[in-house]
Scaffold this active site. Structure first.
Site, short mmCIF file in Angstrom:
data_model
loop_
_atom_site.label_atom_id
_atom_site.label_comp_id
_atom_site.label_asym_id
_atom_site.label_seq_id
_atom_site.Cartn_x
_atom_site.Cartn_y
_atom_site.Cartn_z
N LYS A 96 0.82 -1.22 0.00
CA LYS A 96 0.00 0.00 0.00
C LYS A 96 0.85 1.26 0.00
CE LYS A 96 -4.06 -2.14 2.09
NZ LYS A 96 -3.51 -3.47 2.41
O1 LIG Z 1 -5.07 -4.14 -0.23
C1 LIG Z 1 -5.54 -5.06 0.44
O2 LIG Z 1 -5.22 -6.22 0.21
C2 LIG Z 1 -6.59 -4.75 1.42
C3 LIG Z 1 -7.43 -3.71 1.12
C4 LIG Z 1 -8.61 -3.53 1.85
O3 LIG Z 1 -9.44 -2.69 1.54
N1 LIG Z 1 -8.84 -4.36 2.90
C5 LIG Z 1 -7.97 -5.36 3.27
O4 LIG Z 1 -8.29 -6.11 4.21
N2 LIG Z 1 -6.80 -5.53 2.57
C6 LIG Z 1 -5.79 -6.52 3.01
O5 LIG Z 1 -6.33 -7.82 2.81
C7 LIG Z 1 -5.99 -8.68 3.90
C8 LIG Z 1 -7.28 -9.14 4.56
O6 LIG Z 1 -7.02 -10.18 5.45
P1 LIG Z 1 -8.19 -11.11 6.02
O7 LIG Z 1 -9.19 -10.20 6.63
O8 LIG Z 1 -7.48 -11.98 7.00
O9 LIG Z 1 -8.75 -11.91 4.85
C9 LIG Z 1 -5.08 -7.89 4.81
O10 LIG Z 1 -3.74 -8.16 4.46
C10 LIG Z 1 -5.41 -6.45 4.50
O11 LIG Z 1 -4.29 -5.60 4.67
#
Ligand SMILES: O=C(O)c1cc(=O)[nH]c(=O)n1[C@@H]1O[C@H](COP(=O)(O)O)[C@@H](O)[C@H]1O
Length: 277
Positions: A96
């Site tokens: 990011k």
């Molecule tokens: O860019 C991302 O991947 C991201 C964007 C977003 O809006 N929300 C989000 O959760 N993420 C990333 O996606 C992953 C979500 O993880 P889980 O919630 O465990 O599936 C994390 O690494 C967050 O940093």
């Protein structure tokens, strides 16, 4: 040089529309019976690579969980990236990044220049210093067949206040990001190399994604509460471009490699049902 969009299109056709995150939270290390140190991190990452790198289209290591162990953690990130790519997975590094243009150029060379030790297929980027400030990243990605996924409508509830604010011309901030990325992907076939991040948790926000012509990364599934069925509401007629992304929902099944693979099969089947509509 094949573009990232072309490579992603092929990977999804061969392996299915799925991105799995490597997010070694301290709680997950404990759940897997691993110490919260570089050795635990290394064993966690190797297990995910062994279980999933030969079958998942895109793997998304979350850089923060490696960086928290300093240089040795970043070293493990480097070797994890290498191992993933050797097994044919596309690596989307979740960092990011976003800054003034001259600094973005340095971030671009860190992740998108093939001669760098942290070279990956694509990165996540924040457009909130202005989409134009990311131009050096877009340029280097285009030169070397890389991709950039730009945050548009994030999965966390706090994002809406900034992203859904109205600009002078009446569009939301997020819609201006969507429109600028759509311009970059214009005419690309079979898919542009510049993606957007749109959380699966956000519901029907009325944003127009119809002209993006690039991948739509959808995090927020599983641990954050969204289900595959929610993708229909969020993405409507743009479902065919969605790349669903899961981290904890899959990782919670570890450390057994067969159980990790079964979790992937389950979420992929759920997503295929919806995306085939
Ligand atoms: O860019 C991302 O991947 C991201 C964007 C977003 O809006 N929300 C989000 O959760 N993420 C990333 O996606 C992953 C979500 O993880 P889980 O919630 O465990 O599936 C994390 O690494 C967050 O940093």
């Amino acid at each position: 040089m094949e573009s990232f969009g072309t490579r992603l299109h092929r990977a999804v056709a061969e392996r299915g529309p799925l991105c799995v995150g490597i997010d070694p939270h301290p709680g997950l290390l404990a759940r897997w019976g691993l110490p919260d140190d570089v050795d635990g991190l290394d064993r966690f990452a190797r297990t995910v690579v062994g279980a999933l790198a030969d079958r998942v289209a895109v793997v998304k290591p979350q850089s923060a969980f490696f960086e928290r162990f300093g240089a040795r953690g970043v070293g493990i990130l480097e070797s994890t990236i290498r191992q993933l790519r050797d097994c044919g997975a596309l690596v989307l590094l979740d960092v990011k990044r976003g800054d003034i243009g001259s600094t973005v150029a340095a971030y671009a060379s860190a992740y998108l220049d093939p001669s760098g030790p942290l070279h990956v297929d694509a990165v996540t980027a924040s457009p909130y210093l202005g989409v134009g400030s990311l131009a050096p990243m877009f340029e280097l990605a285009a030169t070397h067949g890389g991709g950039v996924f730009v945050l548009a409508l994030t999965s966390n509830p706090e994002g809406a206040a900034v992203q859904r604010a109205r600009t002078a011309d009446g569009r939301t901030v997020a819609q201006t990001v969507i429109d600028e990325i759509s311009q970059l992907n214009r005419g690309a076939e079979p898919l542009g190399s510049f993606g957007l991040v749109v959380g699966a948790t956000i519901g029907d926000t009325g944003h127009d994604l119809s002209k993006v012509n690039g991948p739509l990364l959808a995090p927020g599934l599983g641990a954050q509460g969204a289900t595959a069925a929610d993708l229909r509401t969020v993405f409507g007629s743009s479902l065919s471009s969605v790349l669903p992304s899961y981290s904890r929902e899959v990782l919670n099944a570890g450390p057994d490699e067969a159980a990790l693979r079964a979790a992937v099969d389950r979420v992929l089947a759920d997503c295929r049902d919806v995306l085939a509509d």
